[in-house]
Design a protein around this motif. Structure first.
Motif, PDB file in Angstrom:
ATOM      1  N   GLY A  63       0.807  -1.211   0.000  1.00 24.05           N
ATOM      2  CA  GLY A  63       0.000   0.000   0.000  1.00 24.05           C
ATOM      3  C   GLY A  63       0.840   1.260   0.000  1.00 24.05           C
ATOM      4  O   GLY A  63       0.484   2.266  -0.627  1.00 24.05           O
ATOM      5  N   LEU A  64       1.983   1.236   0.692  1.00 16.86           N
ATOM      6  CA  LEU A  64       2.874   2.406   0.698  1.00 16.86           C
ATOM      7  C   LEU A  64       3.464   2.652  -0.682  1.00 16.86           C
ATOM      8  O   LEU A  64       3.586   3.808  -1.126  1.00 16.86           O
ATOM      9  N   TRP A  65       3.842   1.581  -1.376  1.00 19.99           N
ATOM     10  CA  TRP A  65       4.354   1.737  -2.734  1.00 19.99           C
ATOM     11  C   TRP A  65       3.262   2.268  -3.658  1.00 19.99           C
ATOM     12  O   TRP A  65       3.517   3.122  -4.521  1.00 19.99           O
ATOM     13  N   LEU A  66       2.044   1.779  -3.485  1.00 18.73           N
ATOM     14  CA  LEU A  66       0.938   2.237  -4.319  1.00 18.73           C
ATOM     15  C   LEU A  66       0.627   3.699  -4.052  1.00 18.73           C
ATOM     16  O   LEU A  66       0.299   4.460  -4.970  1.00 18.73           O
ATOM     17  N   TRP A  67       0.714   4.114  -2.802  1.00 20.84           N
ATOM     18  CA  TRP A  67       0.496   5.511  -2.460  1.00 20.84           C
ATOM     19  C   TRP A  67       1.512   6.396  -3.186  1.00 20.84           C
ATOM     20  O   TRP A  67       1.165   7.440  -3.749  1.00 20.84           O
ATOM     21  N   LEU A  68       2.772   5.978  -3.190  1.00 23.75           N
ATOM     22  CA  LEU A  68       3.796   6.754  -3.886  1.00 23.75           C
ATOM     23  C   LEU A  68       3.515   6.811  -5.386  1.00 23.75           C
ATOM     24  O   LEU A  68       3.625   7.882  -6.013  1.00 23.75           O
ATOM     25  N   LEU A  69       3.144   5.685  -5.981  1.00 26.48           N
ATOM     26  CA  LEU A  69       2.815   5.664  -7.403  1.00 26.48           C
ATOM     27  C   LEU A  69       1.651   6.591  -7.717  1.00 26.48           C
ATOM     28  O   LEU A  69       1.689   7.376  -8.677  1.00 26.48           O
ATOM     29  N   ALA A  70       0.604   6.491  -6.899  1.00 27.18           N
ATOM     30  CA  ALA A  70      -0.583   7.299  -7.133  1.00 27.18           C
ATOM     31  C   ALA A  70      -0.284   8.788  -6.963  1.00 27.18           C
ATOM     32  O   ALA A  70      -0.755   9.621  -7.742  1.00 27.18           O
TER      33      ALA A  70
ATOM     34  N   ALA B 265       9.454   3.796  13.109  1.00 22.69           N
ATOM     35  CA  ALA B 265       9.767   4.099  11.712  1.00 22.69           C
ATOM     36  C   ALA B 265       8.856   3.340  10.753  1.00 22.69           C
ATOM     37  O   ALA B 265       8.393   3.897   9.752  1.00 22.69           O
ATOM     38  N   GLY B 266       8.595   2.062  11.065  1.00 24.53           N
ATOM     39  CA  GLY B 266       7.841   1.235  10.134  1.00 24.53           C
ATOM     40  C   GLY B 266       6.354   1.468  10.127  1.00 24.53           C
ATOM     41  O   GLY B 266       5.697   1.301   9.094  1.00 24.53           O
ATOM     42  N   LEU B 267       5.772   1.869  11.273  1.00 24.86           N
ATOM     43  CA  LEU B 267       4.318   1.980  11.364  1.00 24.86           C
ATOM     44  C   LEU B 267       3.845   3.368  11.782  1.00 24.86           C
ATOM     45  O   LEU B 267       2.955   3.935  11.152  1.00 24.86           O
ATOM     46  N   ALA B 268       4.446   3.932  12.829  1.00 29.91           N
ATOM     47  CA  ALA B 268       3.988   5.237  13.313  1.00 29.91           C
ATOM     48  C   ALA B 268       4.286   6.350  12.316  1.00 29.91           C
ATOM     49  O   ALA B 268       3.438   7.230  12.080  1.00 29.91           O
ATOM     50  N   LEU B 269       5.484   6.341  11.725  1.00 33.87           N
ATOM     51  CA  LEU B 269       5.846   7.395  10.773  1.00 33.87           C
ATOM     52  C   LEU B 269       4.933   7.413   9.550  1.00 33.87           C
ATOM     53  O   LEU B 269       4.454   8.490   9.147  1.00 33.87           O
ATOM     54  N   PRO B 270       4.643   6.260   8.906  1.00 35.88           N
ATOM     55  CA  PRO B 270       3.707   6.300   7.781  1.00 35.88           C
ATOM     56  C   PRO B 270       2.315   6.796   8.166  1.00 35.88           C
ATOM     57  O   PRO B 270       1.679   7.524   7.391  1.00 35.88           O
ATOM     58  N   LEU B 271       1.836   6.427   9.345  1.00 31.27           N
ATOM     59  CA  LEU B 271       0.525   6.915   9.777  1.00 31.27           C
ATOM     60  C   LEU B 271       0.546   8.427   9.972  1.00 31.27           C
ATOM     61  O   LEU B 271      -0.405   9.126   9.613  1.00 31.27           O
ATOM     62  N   ALA B 272       1.631   8.931  10.538  1.00 26.52           N
ATOM     63  CA  ALA B 272       1.762  10.382  10.706  1.00 26.52           C
ATOM     64  C   ALA B 272       1.814  11.079   9.350  1.00 26.52           C
ATOM     65  O   ALA B 272       1.237  12.162   9.164  1.00 26.52           O
ATOM     66  N   ALA B 273       2.489  10.463   8.378  1.00 24.67           N
ATOM     67  CA  ALA B 273       2.576  11.052   7.044  1.00 24.67           C
ATOM     68  C   ALA B 273       1.214  11.087   6.363  1.00 24.67           C
ATOM     69  O   ALA B 273       0.879  12.045   5.665  1.00 24.67           O
ATOM     70  N   ILE B 274       0.409  10.036   6.577  1.00 26.35           N
ATOM     71  CA  ILE B 274      -0.939  10.027   6.008  1.00 26.35           C
ATOM     72  C   ILE B 274      -1.773  11.158   6.603  1.00 26.35           C
ATOM     73  O   ILE B 274      -2.490  11.871   5.898  1.00 26.35           O
ATOM     74  N   GLY B 275      -1.676  11.319   7.929  1.00 25.99           N
ATOM     75  CA  GLY B 275      -2.399  12.409   8.559  1.00 25.99           C
ATOM     76  C   GLY B 275      -1.947  13.771   8.059  1.00 25.99           C
ATOM     77  O   GLY B 275      -2.771  14.670   7.827  1.00 25.99           O
ATOM     78  N   ALA B 276      -0.641  13.933   7.863  1.00 27.13           N
ATOM     79  CA  ALA B 276      -0.124  15.202   7.364  1.00 27.13           C
ATOM     80  C   ALA B 276      -0.577  15.465   5.933  1.00 27.13           C
ATOM     81  O   ALA B 276      -0.806  16.615   5.537  1.00 27.13           O
TER      82      ALA B 276
ATOM     83  N   LEU C 115       3.115  14.005  -2.459  1.00 22.19           N
ATOM     84  CA  LEU C 115       4.224  13.201  -2.964  1.00 22.19           C
ATOM     85  C   LEU C 115       5.366  13.133  -1.953  1.00 22.19           C
ATOM     86  O   LEU C 115       5.961  12.066  -1.743  1.00 22.19           O
ATOM     87  N   THR C 116       5.652  14.242  -1.304  1.00 22.14           N
ATOM     88  CA  THR C 116       6.718  14.274  -0.296  1.00 22.14           C
ATOM     89  C   THR C 116       6.384  13.353   0.872  1.00 22.14           C
ATOM     90  O   THR C 116       7.227  12.574   1.335  1.00 22.14           O
ATOM     91  N   PHE C 117       5.149  13.441   1.337  1.00 25.84           N
ATOM     92  CA  PHE C 117       4.742  12.600   2.470  1.00 25.84           C
ATOM     93  C   PHE C 117       4.683  11.124   2.065  1.00 25.84           C
ATOM     94  O   PHE C 117       4.980  10.242   2.876  1.00 25.84           O
ATOM     95  N   ALA C 118       4.280  10.851   0.819  1.00 27.73           N
ATOM     96  CA  ALA C 118       4.249   9.460   0.350  1.00 27.73           C
ATOM     97  C   ALA C 118       5.654   8.870   0.314  1.00 27.73           C
ATOM     98  O   ALA C 118       5.869   7.720   0.709  1.00 27.73           O
ATOM     99  N   LEU C 119       6.620   9.657  -0.144  1.00 31.55           N
ATOM    100  CA  LEU C 119       8.005   9.183  -0.175  1.00 31.55           C
ATOM    101  C   LEU C 119       8.540   8.993   1.237  1.00 31.55           C
ATOM    102  O   LEU C 119       9.224   8.003   1.523  1.00 31.55           O
TER     103      LEU C 119
END
Length: 327
Positions: free
Chosen positions: A163-170, A269-280, A289-293
């Protein structure tokens, strides 16, 4: 067990690749995926590439890589062989979906053939990741792996990383045209899937570590030697004087204080950071795009640490003959 980088890269990259292919298959089978060739080709080709690179990396751990093809013949009894068979078979529905999307008119609905191929792709991707997990969880000689939490963790982390890779692609695609979705690069169902999979992965991994910390010893030096009836048993001399395969691969020990710190790194790093990036991303859509990366880099690093710990914290029962008192 010694954390071999080739196996860590294999399980991390192939898991992400098959997770991405599983999401693609589910989206098309349910009719939720955009009906354009670009929106299918990008995740399909990336997913197959990640899976292929991961499988090639695993060959670096083999003593005779040129004989890897022989593993396919043992599918009746070997989870490693079953994994290889499922991995290769998954490319057939992936290529079929790719072909159907190329011939599809965006004004039409997904044809039945494409949906069937997508459903088979979903099942093949799940089966491949499950076989990978069973390679380890089926080993009774390694108590840390021989439990019911291993396979669910592998499956959920595969979906999450895909899902993280797909988010970056999208997000990248949405930056240039309107072929993808209009909500920070993710559709609502996929956005919720990433969030829920992160929360579920955290819960499963915490339960796995709790089980690892609280499990009673599978065996002791007394039970392994059968000398317990004579009193306490300890090793006064190793079976040999030089290092060998057992010392290198099965005698690795990570200090508990270091393991606890690395567990925290994996979770943050693996779980909390991506969730924070989604919220941001919801607050600052222009930086999607920056947050997805950022989410992908953090999530990949965290999963890499989690997988390193998976091997480092596991101990083979053979260590009882090399100085360990229990495993």
């Amino acid at each position: 067990m010694h954390p071999a980088l080739s196996v860590i890269f294999f399980t991390t990259l192939s898991g992400a690749g098959y997770g991405l292919l599983a999401l693609l298959g589910a989206g098309i089978a349910l009719g939720w995926w955009p009906k354009t060739f670009a929106s299918v080709a990008a995740p399909a080709l990336l997913g197959m590439s990640l899976a292929g690179i991961g499988l090639l990396a695993s060959m670096a751990h083999l003593g005779q890589p040129r004989r890897a093809w022989r593993a396919f013949s043992q599918w009746r009894s070997s989870w490693l062989s079953r994994e290889g068979v499922c991995a290769v078979l998954s490319y057939l529905p992936a290529l079929t979906v790719l072909y159907c999307s190329w011939r599809l008119d965006p004004k039409d609905d997904w044809p039945l053939a494409a949906r069937i191929a997508a459903a088979l792709l979903l099942l093949a991707a799940i089966a491949t990741v499950y076989c990978t997990a069973r390679i380890y969880s089926s080993l009774r000689t390694i108590p840390a792996w021989n439990n019911a939490w291993v396979a669910p963790v592998y499956l959920v982390l595969a979906g999450f990383s895909g899902g993280l890779w797909l988010w970056l692609l999208a997000s990248w695609q949405h930056r240039h045209d309107a072929l993808y979705w209009n909500l920070i690069g993710l559709p609502p169902w996929l956005l919720m899937g990433v969030v829920l999979s992160a929360m579920l992965a955290a819960a499963l991994k915490l339960m796995y570590w709790r089980r690892l910390d609280q499990a009673a010893p599978l065996a002791t030096s007394a039970s392994a030697t059968g000398l317990g009836r004579f009193g306490s048993v300890s090793s006064f001399e190793k079976p040999h004087t030089e290092q060998n395969y057992i010392n290198r691969e099965m005698g690795f020990v990570v200090a508990r204080k270091h393991a606890q710190k690395l567990r925290a790194v994996a979770m943050l790093a693996g779980l909390a950071l991506p969730l924070a990036a989604i919220g941001a991303s919801v607050l600052w859509t222009g930086l999607s795009l920056t947050f997805a990366l950022l989410a992908l880099l953090g999530g990949s690093a965290g999963i890499f640490v989690e997988r390193w710990l998976f091997f480092a914290e596991a101990r083979h029962v053979v260590n009882l003959y090399y100085g360990s008192t229990q495993v």
